[in-house]
Structure formats: structure tokens, C-alpha cells
Design an enzyme around this catalytic site. Structure first.
Site, PDB file in Angstrom:
ATOM      1  N   ARG A  48       0.797  -1.281   0.083  1.00 54.41           N
ATOM      2  CA  ARG A  48       0.112   0.043   0.022  1.00 54.41           C
ATOM      3  C   ARG A  48       1.062   1.122   0.050  1.00 54.41           C
ATOM      4  O   ARG A  48       0.605   2.064   0.805  1.00 54.41           O
ATOM      5  CB  ARG A  48      -0.972  -0.023   1.111  1.00 54.41           C
ATOM      6  N   HIS A  49       1.781   1.446  -1.063  1.00 54.51           N
ATOM      7  CA  HIS A  49       2.547   2.441  -1.156  1.00 54.51           C
ATOM      8  C   HIS A  49       3.389   2.541  -2.415  1.00 54.51           C
ATOM      9  O   HIS A  49       2.965   1.712  -3.220  1.00 54.51           O
ATOM     10  CB  HIS A  49       3.799   2.541   0.065  1.00 54.51           C
ATOM     11  N   ALA A  50       3.802   3.456  -2.854  1.00 58.23           N
ATOM     12  CA  ALA A  50       4.665   3.732  -3.944  1.00 58.23           C
ATOM     13  C   ALA A  50       6.072   4.021  -3.504  1.00 58.23           C
ATOM     14  O   ALA A  50       6.164   4.601  -2.212  1.00 58.23           O
ATOM     15  CB  ALA A  50       3.929   4.568  -4.938  1.00 58.23           C
TER      16      ALA A  50
END
Ligand code: TYD
Length: 132
Positions: A48-50
Site C-alpha cells: 500500500r505504497h509507492a
């Protein structure tokens, strides 16, 4: 969305299998960090991140899991269930990992040391940054 699931040679015989990974040859960057994730609850969602700058090649040497990749326009699922396939991620891609088998091990080779400022952990912020 294009992505690279790079195949690695399996050196196998009756005793088992071996896969070798060499930085700057098989991996397009100098490896600064290795980490692995295991013992993950089946329906947990990790990631749940970039990342802004980080390059990674991600392996699932044991078990299976799904990697959801999202470039802000398109979202796709890559099922990782072959120990000799490395998923190369570069650039600003939102990623989520889920559907972990109980034995799943995810191993990540990374181009940079851990740096929280390289993370985008908010999806709206991710959409904002890729539109700039
Ligand atoms: P995080 O990257 O959020 O894990 P995931 O994307 O798999 O859900 O990291 C979880 C925690 O581990 C967080 O507190 C930061 C820490 N961490 C490090 O200290 N070094 C690292 O190289 C990584 C990947 C995480």
C-alpha cells in the site's frame, strides 16, 4: 501497464535446485539492501505504497502471493508463484501484496538503503505526484 517478470536460470539436478542472482548483470542496479517478508497472514494486505526513486527486483522463492500494481490509470495483479521469476519495479507504481500462502517468502533486492522519505503512503498523494 507493462512490467518485467524476469526469468532466471534454474541449475537443477536430482538433489535440488539453485538460482543465482548477480548485481549489475541480472539485476540492473547495485544492490544496496535485501529484505524478506514471511509468516504473513493469508488475507493481509502489505505494501500500500509507492516509491519515488527506489528500484526493486522482487522474488517469491517459496510459496505464492499476488502483487497488485497500479500506475494511477490501470491496476493489474501479478501472481508470484515461481522461485525463478523476479518482478522488476522502477518508478512511481502503487503496489499492494496479498493472498499469501502460509509458507510464502517474499525477497526484495533494492537499489537504495531504507529511506522513509522515498515512500508515498497515501494513495491521493500518489495520484497527485504522478500527475505532476
Ligand atoms: P513497509 O515497507 O511498510 O512494509 P510492507 O510494504 O511490506 O508492508 O515496512 C514495514 C516496517 O519495516 C516499517 O516500520 C519500516 C521497516 N523497514 C525497515 O526498517 N527497513 C526496510 O528496509 C524496510 C523495507 C522496512
Amino acid at each position: 501497464m507493462e512490467y518485467l517478470l524476469k526469468p532466471f536460470t534454474i541449475f537443477g539436478d536430482a538433489t535440488g535446485s539453485l538460482i543465482a542472482i548477480e548485481a549489475l548483470k541480472d539485476i540492473p542496479f547495485e544492490i544496496k539492501r535485501v529484505y524478506y517478508v514471511y509468516g504473513t497472514a493469508e488475507h493481509a494486505v502489505r505494501g500500500r505504497h509507492a516509491h519515488r526513486e527506489l528500484e526493486q527486483v522482487i522474488f517469491c522463492p517459496i510459496g505464492s502471493c499476488d502483487f497488485i500494481l497500479d500506475n494511477g490509470k490501470e491496476r493489474l495483479t501479478v501472481t508470484m508463484n515461481e522461485p525463478n521469476k523476479g518482478l522488476y519495479l522502477k518508478g512511481n507504481i502503487w503496489r499492494e501484496f496479498t493472498n499469501f500462502s502460509t509458507d510464502c517468502v517474499v525477497m526484495v533486492l533494492a537499489s537504495r538503503h531504507y529511506d522513509e522519505s522515498d515512500y508515498i503512503r497515501n494513495y491521493d498523494q500518489f495520484l497527485k505526484e504522478i500527475s505532476q
